[in-house]
Design a protein around this motif. Structure first.
Motif, mmCIF file in Angstrom:
data_model
loop_
_atom_site.group_PDB
_atom_site.id
_atom_site.type_symbol
_atom_site.label_atom_id
_atom_site.label_comp_id
_atom_site.label_asym_id
_atom_site.label_seq_id
_atom_site.Cartn_x
_atom_site.Cartn_y
_atom_site.Cartn_z
ATOM 1 N N SER A 1 0.832 -1.205 0.000
ATOM 2 C CA SER A 1 0.000 0.000 0.000
ATOM 3 C C SER A 1 0.865 1.251 0.000
ATOM 4 C CB SER A 1 -0.923 0.007 1.226
ATOM 5 O OG SER A 1 -1.897 -1.003 1.134
ATOM 6 N N VAL A 2 1.936 1.223 0.768
ATOM 7 C CA VAL A 2 2.836 2.383 0.806
ATOM 8 C C VAL A 2 3.457 2.596 -0.565
ATOM 9 C CG1 VAL A 2 4.909 3.367 1.854
ATOM 10 C CG2 VAL A 2 3.303 2.034 3.259
ATOM 11 N N THR A 3 3.991 1.517 -1.152
ATOM 12 C CA THR A 3 4.645 1.623 -2.461
ATOM 13 C C THR A 3 3.668 2.072 -3.532
ATOM 14 O OG1 THR A 3 6.025 -0.264 -1.819
ATOM 15 C CG2 THR A 3 6.053 0.390 -4.132
ATOM 16 N N GLY A 4 2.546 1.368 -3.620
ATOM 17 C CA GLY A 4 1.605 1.613 -4.702
ATOM 18 C C GLY A 4 1.022 3.009 -4.682
ATOM 19 N N PHE A 5 0.586 3.459 -3.518
ATOM 20 C CA PHE A 5 -0.056 4.769 -3.459
ATOM 21 C C PHE A 5 0.968 5.902 -3.567
ATOM 22 C CE2 PHE A 5 -3.330 2.129 -1.269
ATOM 23 C CZ PHE A 5 -4.302 2.282 -2.239
ATOM 24 N N ALA A 6 2.191 5.676 -3.083
ATOM 25 C CA ALA A 6 3.242 6.685 -3.280
ATOM 26 C C ALA A 6 3.542 6.846 -4.764
ATOM 27 C CB ALA A 6 4.506 6.288 -2.520
ATOM 28 N N GLU A 7 3.589 5.742 -5.494
ATOM 29 C CA GLU A 7 3.866 5.814 -6.927
ATOM 30 C C GLU A 7 2.723 6.490 -7.683
ATOM 31 O OE1 GLU A 7 4.714 1.789 -7.971
ATOM 32 O OE2 GLU A 7 6.828 1.948 -7.388
ATOM 33 N N LEU A 8 1.490 6.229 -7.265
ATOM 34 C CA LEU A 8 0.350 6.895 -7.907
ATOM 35 C C LEU A 8 0.414 8.407 -7.708
ATOM 36 C CD1 LEU A 8 -2.693 4.553 -7.121
ATOM 37 C CD2 LEU A 8 -1.771 5.120 -9.381
ATOM 38 N N ILE A 9 0.728 8.826 -6.496
ATOM 39 C CA ILE A 9 0.797 10.261 -6.232
ATOM 40 C C ILE A 9 1.958 10.893 -6.992
ATOM 41 C CG2 ILE A 9 1.143 12.002 -4.430
ATOM 42 C CD1 ILE A 9 -0.247 10.092 -2.476
ATOM 43 N N LEU A 10 3.065 10.170 -7.124
ATOM 44 C CA LEU A 10 4.218 10.696 -7.857
ATOM 45 C C LEU A 10 3.907 10.954 -9.328
ATOM 46 C CD1 LEU A 10 7.167 8.647 -6.330
ATOM 47 C CD2 LEU A 10 7.039 11.147 -6.467
ATOM 48 N N MET A 11 2.859 10.352 -9.849
ATOM 49 C CA MET A 11 2.462 10.564 -11.240
ATOM 50 C C MET A 11 1.742 11.892 -11.438
ATOM 51 S SD MET A 11 1.132 6.685 -12.099
ATOM 52 C CE MET A 11 0.638 7.097 -13.789
ATOM 53 N N GLU A 12 1.350 12.558 -10.339
ATOM 54 C CA GLU A 12 0.676 13.847 -10.446
ATOM 55 C C GLU A 12 1.654 14.924 -10.913
ATOM 56 O OE1 GLU A 12 -2.478 14.941 -9.941
ATOM 57 O OE2 GLU A 12 -3.134 12.862 -9.727
ATOM 58 N N SER A 13 1.165 15.835 -11.738
ATOM 59 C CA SER A 13 1.999 16.950 -12.174
ATOM 60 C C SER A 13 1.951 18.064 -11.139
ATOM 61 C CB SER A 13 1.494 17.481 -13.525
ATOM 62 O OG SER A 13 0.144 17.918 -13.414
ATOM 63 N N GLY A 14 2.974 18.876 -11.114
ATOM 64 C CA GLY A 14 2.983 20.037 -10.234
ATOM 65 C C GLY A 14 3.364 19.767 -8.798
ATOM 66 N N LEU A 15 3.967 18.617 -8.520
ATOM 67 C CA LEU A 15 4.404 18.335 -7.152
ATOM 68 C C LEU A 15 5.589 19.221 -6.788
ATOM 69 C CD1 LEU A 15 4.322 14.421 -7.012
ATOM 70 C CD2 LEU A 15 2.601 16.012 -6.136
ATOM 71 N N SER A 16 5.630 19.661 -5.556
ATOM 72 C CA SER A 16 6.768 20.442 -5.081
ATOM 73 C C SER A 16 7.982 19.520 -4.938
ATOM 74 C CB SER A 16 6.451 21.073 -3.732
ATOM 75 O OG SER A 16 6.275 20.063 -2.744
ATOM 76 N N PRO A 17 9.188 20.078 -4.960
ATOM 77 C CA PRO A 17 10.387 19.251 -4.750
ATOM 78 C C PRO A 17 10.339 18.501 -3.424
ATOM 79 C CG PRO A 17 11.002 21.412 -5.595
ATOM 80 C CD PRO A 17 9.538 21.478 -5.273
ATOM 81 N N GLU A 18 9.770 19.122 -2.403
ATOM 82 C CA GLU A 18 9.686 18.469 -1.095
ATOM 83 C C GLU A 18 8.781 17.244 -1.152
ATOM 84 O OE1 GLU A 18 10.896 22.653 -0.587
ATOM 85 O OE2 GLU A 18 9.254 21.670 -1.662
ATOM 86 N N SER A 19 7.672 17.363 -1.865
ATOM 87 C CA SER A 19 6.766 16.220 -2.001
ATOM 88 C C SER A 19 7.417 15.105 -2.803
ATOM 89 C CB SER A 19 5.459 16.652 -2.684
ATOM 90 O OG SER A 19 4.654 17.410 -1.810
ATOM 91 N N THR A 20 8.061 15.478 -3.896
ATOM 92 C CA THR A 20 8.728 14.470 -4.731
ATOM 93 C C THR A 20 9.795 13.732 -3.937
ATOM 94 O OG1 THR A 20 8.329 15.781 -6.725
ATOM 95 C CG2 THR A 20 10.061 14.108 -6.833
ATOM 96 N N GLU A 21 10.586 14.478 -3.180
ATOM 97 C CA GLU A 21 11.644 13.863 -2.369
ATOM 98 C C GLU A 21 11.054 12.933 -1.309
ATOM 99 O OE1 GLU A 21 15.281 15.149 0.677
ATOM 100 O OE2 GLU A 21 14.161 16.676 -0.434
ATOM 101 N N GLY A 22 10.013 13.398 -0.625
ATOM 102 C CA GLY A 22 9.411 12.589 0.432
ATOM 103 C C GLY A 22 8.756 11.324 -0.100
ATOM 104 N N LEU A 23 8.021 11.446 -1.197
ATOM 105 C CA LEU A 23 7.353 10.279 -1.787
ATOM 106 C C LEU A 23 8.372 9.289 -2.340
ATOM 107 C CD1 LEU A 23 4.488 12.245 -3.515
ATOM 108 C CD2 LEU A 23 4.166 10.535 -1.713
ATOM 109 N N THR A 24 9.454 9.816 -2.903
ATOM 110 C CA THR A 24 10.527 8.929 -3.388
ATOM 111 C C THR A 24 11.182 8.206 -2.215
ATOM 112 O OG1 THR A 24 10.935 10.404 -5.269
ATOM 113 C CG2 THR A 24 12.683 8.841 -4.696
ATOM 114 N N ARG A 25 11.329 8.889 -1.106
ATOM 115 C CA ARG A 25 11.886 8.259 0.100
ATOM 116 C C ARG A 25 10.973 7.125 0.571
ATOM 117 N NH1 ARG A 25 15.588 9.986 3.979
ATOM 118 N NH2 ARG A 25 15.375 8.981 6.014
#
Length: 254
Positions: free
Chosen positions: A209-233
């Motif tokens: 669930s953590v992996t799948g939903f993090a990857e789905l959110i990472l597909m959104e455009s307009g994410l801040s660098p902080e969000s991208t870094e955190g979701l990638t972590r």
């Protein structure tokens, strides 16, 4: 009964959220500008604040500070509503201590669920401050460290949830809930028990669930660098978590 003050810029918005929260058992009141918000809070003590950030140009941030200055409301939780994706506005809300910001015109269900989570968190504070067990099993201890980091990273991302698209708040709640569930379950697992197939299977489903939903959110455009870094972590943590489970599987089959 939990009391919610709704501060709405439009009558339709205020009435919609008042109806939705009332149907869920919350006691609600509505005011229409920051001045009314402060005046209300000087006479009453709401448990939660749902505030329209479109009122920012009408002295909202000063009003929030004034509410915080009222002794009984120093730590009252604020949830924001915003009609547009406005990163600078979201940053100001974060700086003002808002827990999260939600799209104004989407389903009010997101606000209801967020308030429910806060009610549960306050009612069961131990859940939010789990004391991790440390045992003799290095693999199990490492999984606990990863789970702790997942929970911490998710908490740091919560104020940015408005960036995550229409379904973002719901998807993100799955990440948060899975992180807590994994951490809690790990504390109940005995040392050197990860050779058990069923136990590994349970953890795979939960970390999925953590992996799948993090990857789905990472597909959104307009994410801040902080969000991208955190979701990638979160995704990296999930990968290491699965790698450890795979190693335990190999050892069990050796």
């Amino acid at each position: 009964m939990n009391k919610v003050l709704i501060v709405a810029g439009e009558r339709q918005t205020g009435e919609r959220y008042q109806q939705a929260l009332g149907q869920e058992g919350f006691q609600t009141a509505v005011v229409w500008n920051p001045i009314q918000m402060v005046e209300f809070c000087r006479q009453h003590s709401p448990d939660f604040m749902v505030v329209d950030l479109d009122l920012a140009e009408l002295g909202l941030w000063s009003a929030v500070q004034a509410v915080r200055g009222i002794g009984t409301l120093a730590n009252v939780p604020f949830l924001g509503l915003s009609s547009t994706a406005n990163p600078p506005l979201f940053e100001k809300a974060k700086a003002a201590g808002f827990l999260s910001v939600y799209p104004t015109h989407d389903s009010s269900r997101q606000i209801v669920e967020a308030l429910r989570r806060e009610v549960e968190r306050v009612a069961t504070p131990v859940e939010a401050e789990i004391v991790d067990v440390v045992g003799r099993d290095p693999s199990l201890n490492r999984l606990r460290e990863i789970a702790r980091d997942i929970v911490s990273t998710a908490a740091s991302l919560r104020p940015r949830v408005a960036e995550y698209g229409e379904d973002g708040p719901e998807l993100f709640s799955y990440i948060e809930n899975s992180g807590f569930a994994i951490r809690k379950k790990l504390n109940g697992v005995s040392d050197f028990s990860l050779h058990d197939k069923e136990l590994r299977h349970d953890f795979r489903n939960m970390i999925g669930s953590v992996t799948g939903f993090a990857e789905l959110i990472l597909m959104e455009s307009g994410l801040s660098p902080e969000s991208t870094e955190g979701l990638t972590r979160l995704r990296r943590n999930s990968t290491e978590f699965v790698d450890i489970l795979d190693l335990q599987k190999a050892e069990a089959n050796a």
